[in-house]
Design a protein around this motif. Structure first.
Motif, short mmCIF file in Angstrom:
data_model
loop_
_atom_site.label_atom_id
_atom_site.label_comp_id
_atom_site.label_asym_id
_atom_site.label_seq_id
_atom_site.Cartn_x
_atom_site.Cartn_y
_atom_site.Cartn_z
N ASP A 52 0.85 -1.25 -0.04
CA ASP A 52 -0.12 -0.06 0.24
C ASP A 52 1.01 1.32 0.03
O ASP A 52 0.57 2.00 -0.95
CB ASP A 52 -1.07 0.01 1.36
CG ASP A 52 -2.16 -0.80 1.00
OD1 ASP A 52 -2.07 -1.45 0.02
OD2 ASP A 52 -2.64 -1.25 2.21
N TRP B 134 -1.30 3.58 -10.04
CA TRP B 134 -0.64 2.38 -9.83
C TRP B 134 -1.45 1.61 -9.11
O TRP B 134 -2.58 2.29 -8.37
CB TRP B 134 0.68 2.50 -9.10
CG TRP B 134 1.59 1.32 -9.17
CD1 TRP B 134 1.77 0.48 -8.07
CD2 TRP B 134 2.32 0.63 -10.35
NE1 TRP B 134 2.44 -0.64 -8.51
CE2 TRP B 134 2.70 -0.45 -9.87
CE3 TRP B 134 2.16 1.23 -11.73
CZ2 TRP B 134 3.80 -1.13 -10.64
CZ3 TRP B 134 3.16 0.47 -12.57
CH2 TRP B 134 3.73 -0.81 -12.18
N SER B 135 -1.54 0.35 -8.75
CA SER B 135 -2.13 -0.37 -7.78
C SER B 135 -1.24 -1.54 -7.28
O SER B 135 -0.53 -1.75 -8.13
CB SER B 135 -3.57 -0.92 -8.62
OG SER B 135 -3.09 -1.91 -9.56
N ASN B 136 -1.82 -2.09 -6.35
CA ASN B 136 -1.05 -3.57 -5.75
C ASN B 136 -1.26 -4.37 -6.79
O ASN B 136 -0.09 -5.26 -6.85
CB ASN B 136 -1.46 -3.87 -4.46
CG ASN B 136 -1.37 -2.91 -3.23
OD1 ASN B 136 -0.60 -1.95 -3.41
ND2 ASN B 136 -2.14 -3.19 -2.18
N THR C 267 2.51 1.48 -3.58
CA THR C 267 1.59 2.19 -4.42
C THR C 267 1.19 3.40 -4.22
O THR C 267 1.13 4.27 -5.20
CB THR C 267 0.40 1.20 -4.29
OG1 THR C 267 0.75 -0.07 -4.92
CG2 THR C 267 -0.94 1.77 -5.13
N ASN D 2 1.54 6.81 -7.03
CA ASN D 2 0.55 7.41 -7.06
C ASN D 2 0.74 8.89 -7.08
O ASN D 2 0.22 10.08 -7.35
CB ASN D 2 -0.81 6.87 -6.62
CG ASN D 2 -1.14 5.78 -7.53
OD1 ASN D 2 -0.81 5.74 -8.70
ND2 ASN D 2 -1.91 4.88 -6.72
#
Length: 809
Positions: free
Chosen positions: A153, A185-187, A156, A160
């Motif tokens: 988290d 972005w994301s995990n 990411t 971002n």
């Protein structure tokens, strides 16, 4: 008369306006690209660029100081644990955003979104392999771990934070060229990147090619062409090691001979595959063999040579750990490197963890498939593939108990027809939490910590090397590997019942490993982990020669220094040629050669067996070996099915070393019986013709012939480094090929104050307009190393610090 010039001028102006604001010339309007405020000019970085910054982000829980040194390597000091990953994500995005996005879009089968329908086949292949499905499974496992979820988290959020504050003028040039703006972005994207590495390192298989070879050749010929073990194998775990009785007993099905081994099916599937030479070298020597009395660990992963590089160099420091090394833009943590207590590295395990099963569907609707004497309901995944400037393509992928049906009547890959259904069982589909491996390794203090960390590596399987300041060294062929019966998964298997499914995994306490061996070193170079006495089936094809030569050199070395290790990592000696050249020199019919041919023979004779930059011998040998290989086998393969597996090069070499009357030397299309002398001489004549052409082109020297290059990820030549004068090659420790080779050379001497050295063929910045884009390449070519500076908190005034970035909430 004034009207005509006005009309001409107006027409030209209109044409320019239309052209500059359309996509007639480039994917993005040329006017936007040339805009002084926002266009590509903004990507030309000033030589005196100022990276100093004072940044505030509410996501941070404490202060973070980043000290950028003269090579633009960030040394990140965070007061709070997860803040270091936030800043790592921010820096990865700042310097490598385009690379991060491109790799994850490719992994997700989304390349068509940015480059159009020419990428559709790639996207369908990756969707049908189940890349997103695999990443989703791993993400669930990662996010179930509170430590790894918090780390992910934070990472990411850092990526971002950079994207959210990115202006149009700051966009990487590649975005401007294709007219695309970065996604957040994301995990899941981090999980996708890790699955992309699983594909690169554990996605290669030869099931269809081997099936065709088995169907085409007799059993006797097949076993000659594809032996289970090679005489010259020097395994990772030395010969003679005694293994315990296996805990998992695997037995082949009762019908294995009739249904599996004697099945004569042919398939013309031609898969998209990762490079078969994706591998590495690593080794660790104990203090008993070093001048300092401290262990030394070395690693050089062999992967595609790209700009930007796969790697990004960093130091991450928190109150709980302090680690330095190579990172993956796209994932948190140090991947290959060292901390205050130990060092760690990896080579590819090369195990086959991707198998295919032929599925029997009830009908073309694929709603049900036959399994264990009943019709079983199929699950479906609808893949919505978006295509730039075209309607979406919807692909319906069937999922069975084995995994996704990758090839069927609706998707034939590169086949001419598709009347069969093949599901893929890939270990990378299973839930796993590889980030935990790196999280724990970065904090490891001893062998026990290393042992606890590496069991979290499931796929791709890797040979994990370790050395510690308390004098321990170790290596472990780590992964979650199927326990297979002999030959299982070499060919396409029946998918109508459970009898051909994997029967279990090799228990972790039976994975091959070494800890402080008597010989004083551990090593791997992608060779087979064990000899034939290991109780589980490990497959057939592993490279032999780098491991053989590394072990020879390390066995003979004492009083080793880091400089000795540098020389070994960049060693260009060709041990394969050492074994093969005597066969050529003994069997060439020298009296029958003309003067030009004798000239090339003299080059081969006088060659020092080093693939050095200006040597002509390696070029002569490489071409001669290639011609010899094809003269021996082409007649047998002339009528073979398309995409039939070809013999390993080690098969031919070892076969003629043992038997000068090797069966395949004879040309089956002639009435005569060709001998080894006939084939070698014929090969030399053909090779001489090619060598003459190459010499006229001025490319007889090895580096010019091999033509190593480090290409931009999208193969744009202006953003690439071409025609690099570097030696080495496939069979050398310095395994530099034309577009593939040592992607990160690292040497760590675990003295009380750690001495570490490294280099990679690239630069810290992903911006082709920056002086930090490819500034390491020339030193990498020359075999030079940089000192890897593990900066201490009290060294902020050191002259190597050039810029400071302060992060706070």
């Amino acid at each position: 008369m004034r009207l005509l010039p006005f009309l001409i001028s107006a027409a030209i102006t209109t044409a320019l306006v239309v052209t500059l604001n359309s996509r007639l010339l480039l994917p993005e309007p040329l006017g936007s690209l040339l805009s002084p405020q926002h266009g590509i000019w903004q990507n030309a970085e000033d030589a005196n660029v100022d990276f100093n910054a004072d940044l505030k982000f509410p996501q941070l829980t404490g202060k973070v100081q980043v000290y950028l040194d003269d090579r633009l390597v960030p040394h990140v000091f965070a007061e709070k644990e997860n803040d270091v990953y936030f800043v790592q994500g921010y820096l990865h995005a700042k310097f490598r955003l385009w690379q991060m996005e491109l790799q994850t879009l490719a992994a997700a089968g989304r390349a068509s979104e940015i480059i159009g329908d020419k990428a559709l086949n790639h996207d369908r292949e990756f969707r049908r392999l189940g890349m997103v499905y695999a990443a989703e499974n791993s993400l669930k496992e990662m996010e179930a771990d509170t430590v790894i979820k918090a780390e992910s988290d934070a990472y990411t959020a850092g990526v971002n934070a950079y994207i959210d504050n990115l202006t149009e003028s700051q966009l990487p040039i590649e975005y401007k060229l294709i007219g695309y703006y970065p996604e957040r972005w994301s995990n899941l994207k981090s999980a996708l990147f890790l699955k992309y590495m699983s594909y690169d390192l554990a996605g290669h298989d030869d099931d269809f090619e081997m099936t065709n070879a088995k169907s085409y050749f007799s059993d006797n010929d097949f076993n000659k062409l594809f032996p289970l073990i090679q005489d010259s194998l020097d395994p990772i775990i030395p010969k003679g090691t005694v293994y315990a009785k296996p805990k998992v007993i695997v037995t082949p099905p009762a019908n294995v001979d009739s249904i599996y081994f004697n099945n004569k099916d042919i398939s013309d599937i031609n898969e998209e595959k990762p490079d078969k030479d994706n591998g590495s070298n690593n080794w660790a020597v104990s203090g008993s063999k070093t001048k300092s009395g401290a262990p030394i660990l070395c690693n050089d992963p062999h992967l595609a040579l790209n700009l930007p590089s796969l790697w990004y160099e960093m130091q991450l420091s928190t109150p709980n750990f302090n680690a330095y090394g190579a990172t993956f833009p796209g994932a948190p943590g140090i991947i290959i490197g060292f901390n205050d207590s130990c060092a760690f590295g990896f080579t590819n395990g090369g195990r086959d963890v991707r198998d295919y099963y032929e599925i029997k569907f009830k009908d073309d609707s694929r709603q049900e498939y036959w399994f264990n004497n009943e019709w079983k309901k199929t699950e479906f995944r609808i893949e919505d593939i978006k295509i730039k400037d075209k309607p979406d393509y919807f692909d319906t992928v069937a999922y069975t108990i084995f995994g996704p049906v990758m090839y069927d009547k609706s998707y034939t890959g590169n086949r001419t027809s598709g009347d069969k259904y093949y599901a893929v069982r890939w270990k990378a589909h299973d839930p796993s939490d590889e980030l935990k491996l790196f999280n724990l390794l970065d904090r490891a203090k001893n062998y026990a910590d290393y042992s606890e960390a590496i069991v979290n590596l499931h796929t791709p399987g890797q040979n994990c090397v370790f050395a510690c300041k308390d004098s321990d060294i170790a290596i472990r062929a780590q992964g979650e590997f199927p326990a297979k019966w002999k030959g299982q998964g070499d060919f396409v298997m029946p998918g109508t019942d459970s009898s051909y499914m994997w029967q279990g995994m090799i228990p972790q306490d039976e994975v091959p490993f070494q800890h402080n061996p008597a010989r004083g070193f551990v090593s791997s170079a992608n060779q087979k982990p064990t000899d034939s006495t290991y109780p589980y089936y490990l497959g057939r094809n592993y490279p032999l020669y780098r491991g053989y030569f590394i072990n020879r050199k390390l066995s003979a070395m004492n009083n080793i220094t880091p400089e000795d290790m540098m020389a070994l990592q960049t060693n260009n000696y060709n041990v394969f040629a050492e074994m093969a050249r005597p066969i050529f020199l003994k069997n060439i019919k020298e009296d029958s050669l003309n003067d030009d041919e004798k000239k090339y023979l003299d080059i081969l004779k006088t060659w020092n067996l080093n693939n050095d930059v200006n040597e002509k011998g390696p070029t002569a040998f490489d071409i001669l070996w290639n011609k010899f290989y094809h003269i021996v086998y082409d007649d047998e393969y002339a009528n073979a099915p398309k995409n039939t597996m070809e013999p390993y090069e080690s098969t031919l070499l070892e076969s003629v070393l043992k038997d000068s009357t090797y069966k395949f030397l004879d040309d089956i299309n002639t009435p005569e019986t060709e001998t080894l002398k006939d084939d070698v001489t014929a090969a030399f004549r053909v090779a001489s013709v090619e060598l003459s052409k190459i010499e006229k082109d001025g490319k007889l020297e090895w580096a010019k012939y091999k033509d190593t290059h480090v290409s931009h990820l999208t193969k744009l030549e202006p953003f690439s480094d071409l025609h690099l004068p570097i030696g080495g090659g496939t069979y050398c420790i310095n395994a530099a090929k034309n577009d593939h080779g040592p992607s990160w050379r690292m040497i760590v001497s675990l003295t009380p104050k750690t001495e570490a050295y490294g280099v990679y063929p690239g630069g810290q910045s992903g911006n082709p307009g920056s002086r930090f884009y490819d500034n390491f390449v020339d030193d990498w070519v020359e075999g030079k190393y940089y000192t890897l500076w593990m900066m201490a908190k009290d060294e902020t005034k050191d002259k190597r610090v050039k810029w400071t970035m302060s992060f706070s909430n």
